[in-house]
Design a protein around this motif. Structure first.
Motif, PDB file in Angstrom:
ATOM      1  N   UNK A  36       6.652   1.072  -6.030  1.00  0.00           N
ATOM      2  CA  UNK A  36       5.888   1.239  -4.796  1.00  0.00           C
ATOM      3  C   UNK A  36       6.608   2.198  -3.840  1.00  0.00           C
ATOM      4  N   UNK A  37       7.911   2.058  -3.725  1.00  0.00           N
ATOM      5  CA  UNK A  37       8.684   2.964  -2.862  1.00  0.00           C
ATOM      6  C   UNK A  37       8.545   4.402  -3.347  1.00  0.00           C
ATOM      7  N   UNK A  38       8.622   4.598  -4.648  1.00  0.00           N
ATOM      8  CA  UNK A  38       8.482   5.944  -5.241  1.00  0.00           C
ATOM      9  C   UNK A  38       7.075   6.491  -5.006  1.00  0.00           C
ATOM     10  N   UNK A  39       6.064   5.640  -5.157  1.00  0.00           N
ATOM     11  CA  UNK A  39       4.683   6.092  -4.955  1.00  0.00           C
ATOM     12  C   UNK A  39       4.454   6.482  -3.496  1.00  0.00           C
ATOM     13  N   UNK A  40       5.005   5.718  -2.573  1.00  0.00           N
ATOM     14  CA  UNK A  40       4.878   6.071  -1.156  1.00  0.00           C
ATOM     15  C   UNK A  40       5.490   7.443  -0.889  1.00  0.00           C
TER      16      UNK A  40
ATOM     17  N   UNK B  51       0.832  -1.202   0.000  1.00  0.00           N
ATOM     18  CA  UNK B  51       0.000   0.000   0.000  1.00  0.00           C
ATOM     19  C   UNK B  51       0.869   1.255   0.000  1.00  0.00           C
ATOM     20  N   UNK B  52       0.322   2.299  -0.606  1.00  0.00           N
ATOM     21  CA  UNK B  52       0.983   3.608  -0.556  1.00  0.00           C
ATOM     22  C   UNK B  52       0.079   4.639   0.112  1.00  0.00           C
ATOM     23  N   UNK B  53      -1.006   4.175   0.719  1.00  0.00           N
ATOM     24  CA  UNK B  53      -1.953   5.062   1.399  1.00  0.00           C
ATOM     25  C   UNK B  53      -1.391   5.486   2.750  1.00  0.00           C
TER      26      UNK B  53
END
Length: 160
Positions: free
Chosen positions: A106-110, A62-64
């Motif tokens: 995912x790391x970038x989106x977070x 998740x990136x929420x």
């Protein structure tokens, strides 16, 4: 080489080590280069005002941003504003298992979501640097079954 030369050489090494020892105890302040064009100057400023990292943690895959993460972002924004930071550096991280490219995304989106939260609080986008620390352990993936919260985070660092 005679004893006198060996003694001088040993004394010279001892002096060199004594001079370099304080530098070894000081953390490096080199730039941390983002793969997306920005640079975290990693400059703690006068009196080492910025020596602490702050974290926002995420659920698996998740990136929420969770409510406690939003509170941490607001706290760091207050510090950055009050201490007149020049930059907020965001280091997105993901787990060690899975596809390396997917983990990097995912790391970038977070980190991007945390950056948007800072922007919503009024922090200029031009003063935010994002670095993706997505990782994967390839063939070790099957042996790594734990899901560590430390692998699901964005590290926030203030810099002058």
């Amino acid at each position: 080489m005679n004893i006198a030369n060996l003694t001088r050489a040993a004394a010279g090494l001892a002096i060199a080590f004594a001079l370099l020892a304080p530098l070894a105890a000081t953390p490096a302040m080199a730039d941390e280069v983002s793969t997306y064009g920005g640079r975290c100057r990693n400059n703690p400023g006068a009196g080492r005002a910025f020596t602490q990292d702050y974290y926002v943690y995420f659920d698996t895959n998740s990136s929420r941003i969770k409510p406690d993460g939003q509170k941490r972002i607001e706290y760091v924004h207050g510090l950055a504003t009050g201490k007149q930071a020049g930059q907020i550096c965001l280091f997105g991280k993901s787990s060690k298992t899975g596809d390396a490219a997917a983990n990097a995304r995912l790391a970038r989106k977070r980190a991007s979501n945390v950056a948007r939260a800072f922007e919503a609080l009024g922090w200029p986008r031009s003063k935010i640097v994002i670095v993706s620390e997505g990782e994967a352990w390839g063939w070790l993936e099957e042996a790594l079954t734990s899901d560590s919260e430390d692998d699901r985070r964005v590290r926030m660092r203030l810099s002058f």
